[in-house]
Design a protein around this motif. Structure first.
Motif, mmCIF file in Angstrom:
data_model
loop_
_atom_site.group_PDB
_atom_site.id
_atom_site.type_symbol
_atom_site.label_atom_id
_atom_site.label_comp_id
_atom_site.label_asym_id
_atom_site.label_seq_id
_atom_site.Cartn_x
_atom_site.Cartn_y
_atom_site.Cartn_z
ATOM 1 N N GLY A 208 16.722 -17.215 26.942
ATOM 2 C CA GLY A 208 17.687 -18.079 27.067
ATOM 3 C C GLY A 208 18.775 -18.605 26.069
ATOM 4 O O GLY A 208 19.943 -19.184 27.242
ATOM 5 N N PHE A 209 19.192 -17.572 25.131
ATOM 6 C CA PHE A 209 20.079 -17.229 24.537
ATOM 7 C C PHE A 209 21.136 -15.862 25.243
ATOM 8 O O PHE A 209 20.182 -15.191 25.906
ATOM 9 N N ASP A 210 22.284 -15.993 25.085
ATOM 10 C CA ASP A 210 23.430 -14.724 25.583
ATOM 11 C C ASP A 210 23.529 -13.851 24.063
ATOM 12 O O ASP A 210 22.989 -12.771 24.264
ATOM 13 N N THR A 211 22.274 -14.607 22.759
ATOM 14 C CA THR A 211 22.892 -13.839 21.585
ATOM 15 C C THR A 211 21.041 -14.396 20.571
ATOM 16 O O THR A 211 21.131 -15.459 20.877
ATOM 17 N N PRO A 212 21.495 -13.866 20.008
ATOM 18 C CA PRO A 212 20.525 -14.101 18.727
ATOM 19 C C PRO A 212 20.838 -15.449 17.844
ATOM 20 O O PRO A 212 21.839 -15.399 17.776
ATOM 21 N N ILE A 213 20.644 -16.678 18.122
ATOM 22 C CA ILE A 213 20.736 -17.609 17.073
ATOM 23 C C ILE A 213 20.453 -18.274 15.294
ATOM 24 O O ILE A 213 19.533 -17.408 15.304
ATOM 25 N N LEU A 214 21.018 -19.128 15.226
ATOM 26 C CA LEU A 214 20.791 -19.146 13.889
ATOM 27 C C LEU A 214 19.419 -20.193 13.368
ATOM 28 O O LEU A 214 19.137 -20.665 14.303
ATOM 29 N N HIS A 215 18.661 -19.719 12.235
ATOM 30 C CA HIS A 215 17.534 -20.343 12.265
ATOM 31 C C HIS A 215 17.941 -21.988 11.520
ATOM 32 O O HIS A 215 19.081 -22.097 11.417
ATOM 33 N N GLY A 216 17.164 -22.910 12.263
ATOM 34 C CA GLY A 216 17.768 -24.706 12.103
ATOM 35 C C GLY A 216 18.009 -24.854 10.545
ATOM 36 O O GLY A 216 18.411 -25.903 10.636
ATOM 37 N N LEU A 217 16.713 -24.461 10.257
ATOM 38 C CA LEU A 217 16.562 -24.874 8.864
ATOM 39 C C LEU A 217 17.420 -24.106 7.523
ATOM 40 O O LEU A 217 17.706 -24.325 6.409
ATOM 41 N N CYS A 218 17.695 -23.203 7.979
ATOM 42 C CA CYS A 218 19.390 -22.124 7.987
ATOM 43 C C CYS A 218 20.759 -23.435 8.165
ATOM 44 O O CYS A 218 21.854 -23.844 6.825
ATOM 45 N N THR A 219 20.744 -23.812 8.909
ATOM 46 C CA THR A 219 21.961 -25.146 9.375
ATOM 47 C C THR A 219 21.635 -25.804 7.754
ATOM 48 O O THR A 219 22.075 -26.535 7.623
ATOM 49 N N TYR A 220 20.113 -26.542 8.519
ATOM 50 C CA TYR A 220 19.936 -27.436 6.745
ATOM 51 C C TYR A 220 20.148 -27.296 5.736
ATOM 52 O O TYR A 220 20.070 -27.821 4.970
ATOM 53 N N GLY A 221 19.887 -25.377 5.103
ATOM 54 C CA GLY A 221 19.959 -25.476 4.174
ATOM 55 C C GLY A 221 21.706 -25.440 3.832
ATOM 56 O O GLY A 221 22.075 -25.711 2.459
ATOM 57 N N PHE A 222 22.247 -24.794 4.772
ATOM 58 C CA PHE A 222 24.058 -25.094 4.925
ATOM 59 C C PHE A 222 24.362 -26.855 4.231
ATOM 60 O O PHE A 222 25.136 -26.823 3.395
ATOM 61 N N THR A 223 24.231 -27.823 5.017
ATOM 62 C CA THR A 223 24.317 -29.016 5.074
ATOM 63 C C THR A 223 23.820 -29.317 3.085
ATOM 64 O O THR A 223 24.514 -30.061 3.355
ATOM 65 N N GLY A 224 22.964 -29.122 3.530
ATOM 66 C CA GLY A 224 22.003 -29.212 1.735
ATOM 67 C C GLY A 224 22.986 -29.540 0.968
ATOM 68 O O GLY A 224 23.252 -29.954 -0.272
ATOM 69 N N ARG A 225 23.923 -27.960 0.973
ATOM 70 C CA ARG A 225 24.243 -27.593 -0.227
ATOM 71 C C ARG A 225 26.056 -28.619 -0.008
ATOM 72 O O ARG A 225 26.213 -28.827 -0.933
ATOM 73 N N ALA A 226 26.358 -29.087 0.807
ATOM 74 C CA ALA A 226 27.312 -30.266 1.173
ATOM 75 C C ALA A 226 27.215 -30.940 0.402
ATOM 76 O O ALA A 226 27.842 -31.497 0.008
ATOM 77 N N LEU A 227 25.705 -31.770 0.806
ATOM 78 C CA LEU A 227 26.060 -32.923 0.621
ATOM 79 C C LEU A 227 25.639 -32.664 -0.630
ATOM 80 O O LEU A 227 26.074 -33.864 -2.028
ATOM 81 N N LEU A 228 25.076 -31.227 -1.754
ATOM 82 C CA LEU A 228 24.924 -31.429 -2.856
ATOM 83 C C LEU A 228 25.855 -32.033 -4.235
ATOM 84 O O LEU A 228 25.998 -32.049 -5.040
ATOM 85 N N HIS A 229 26.825 -30.484 -3.219
ATOM 86 C CA HIS A 229 27.889 -30.445 -4.337
ATOM 87 C C HIS A 229 29.024 -31.734 -4.152
ATOM 88 O O HIS A 229 29.789 -32.325 -4.848
ATOM 89 N N THR A 230 28.696 -32.741 -3.249
ATOM 90 C CA THR A 230 30.248 -33.907 -2.546
ATOM 91 C C THR A 230 29.281 -35.208 -3.154
ATOM 92 O O THR A 230 29.801 -36.104 -3.690
ATOM 93 N N LEU A 231 28.043 -35.638 -3.280
ATOM 94 C CA LEU A 231 27.648 -37.022 -3.953
ATOM 95 C C LEU A 231 26.369 -36.149 -5.128
ATOM 96 O O LEU A 231 26.346 -37.512 -5.717
ATOM 97 N N CYS A 232 26.265 -35.344 -5.348
ATOM 98 C CA CYS A 232 25.498 -35.114 -6.667
ATOM 99 C C CYS A 232 26.433 -34.154 -7.674
ATOM 100 O O CYS A 232 25.571 -34.008 -8.824
ATOM 101 N N ASP A 233 27.694 -34.259 -7.441
ATOM 102 C CA ASP A 233 28.689 -33.412 -8.566
ATOM 103 C C ASP A 233 27.821 -32.104 -8.817
ATOM 104 O O ASP A 233 27.237 -31.367 -10.003
#
Length: 288
Positions: A208-233
């Motif tokens: 049901g998708f027009d194109t292949p989608i990104l892995h949810g855990l990839c989005t999760y990893g991008f988000t983790g990087r943002a948290l790491l750099h912002t909250l944990c210096d």
């Protein structure tokens, strides 16, 4: 009813798995470390031989280590009964680090079903995996995975705990923006998830998708990087735990905005969006 709620408590045998420096580098690149980061190339995560820079592992890498809670005939998922795998959706993901994640290690992991809940139109299966560092026999990380299986609810069972609390209604304290690459899924899949939903246009269309989608855990990893750099210096030793709920798919090439509410005392909430669309919701993180 094809699912067996009495499978709660089913446990895998201990199995051993390893990762090396190259695996940590590949994971970091797969979740956008390098040119997509506005602060630089994150050389401590993307190189192993830069002068004056010690290689480190991103904390979120633990979610792809330990063999996977649903992998293999010995997986406790093999004990829950019959279901259509095409109707299984990754609902939530969390982890806790008991010590900083090494760049190289061998772990012994055991996975266990901790809950099977009746959500009406779907069943919710919750699994936990505990990994022990074989170098010192000490706990290294624990992951929790929630899987929704559509069409398998309605047997009158326990609905389970209420969902995680939502993010605050006030504006975020921080917003970190990362652009994903158009070929991000092709790179991330090299970490082990070769599901053609993320690479084969015809398979994605059948889902049901027009194109292949990104892995949810990839989005999760991008988000983790943002948290790491912002909250944990940017210090991974300060990153302790993370949990989030997948709420909408991301297409490779879309831009992620990570909204962070710092609550003080080593805890924060987060929500990841693509424009006005929430893709990772009800997020919590613990840090020092």
């Amino acid at each position: 009813m094809p699912l067996d709620p009495t499978a709660v408590g089913a446990e895998s045998a201990a199995h051993t798995s390893s990762w090396r420096s190259k695996d940590a580098l590949l994971y970091a690149l797969g979740v956008g470390a390098g040119v997509t980061d506005p602060t630089g190339f994150e050389l401590e995560y993307t190189t192993e031989n830069t002068k004056g820079v010690e290689q480190k592992a991103l904390p979120t890498m633990c979610v792809v280590l330990g063999g996977g809670v649903g992998a293999g005939p010995d997986s406790p998922m093999a004990k829950i009964g019959t279901y259509n795998p095409a109707l299984l959706v990754h609902g939530e993901q969390g982890f806790a680090l008991h010590k900083p994640l090494p760049v190289e290690a061998t772990v012994s992991s055991v996975s266990r079903i901790t809950g099977i809940y009746d959500k009406g139109k779907a069943a919710l299966v919750v699994l936990e995996s505990n990994a022990t560092d074989t170098a010192d026999d000490q706990p290294l990380f624990t992951t929790t995975t929630s899987l929704f299986i559509r069409g398998e609810g309605g047997w009158g069972g326990d609905r389970g705990p209420s969902g995680p609390s939502k993010v605050p209604e006030r504006g975020a304290d921080h917003v970190v923006t990362y652009a994903t690459r158009s070929d991000q899924a092709l790179l991330y899949r090299l970490n082990g998830d070769r599901n053609p939903l993320h690479s084969d246009p015809s398979f994605a269309a059948a889902g049901g998708f027009d194109t292949p989608i990104l892995h949810g855990l990839c989005t999760y990893g991008f988000t983790g990087r943002a948290l790491l750099h912002t909250l944990c210096d940017s210090d991974p030793a300060r990153f302790k735990a993370m949990h989030g709920r997948f709420s909408s798919p991301v297409l490779p090439g879309e831009t992620l905005d990570v909204h962070i509410w710092d609550e003080g005392g080593g805890s924060a909430r987060f929500q990841t969006r693509v424009g006005d669309r929430v893709v990772l919701d009800a997020g919590t993180v613990a840090y020092e």
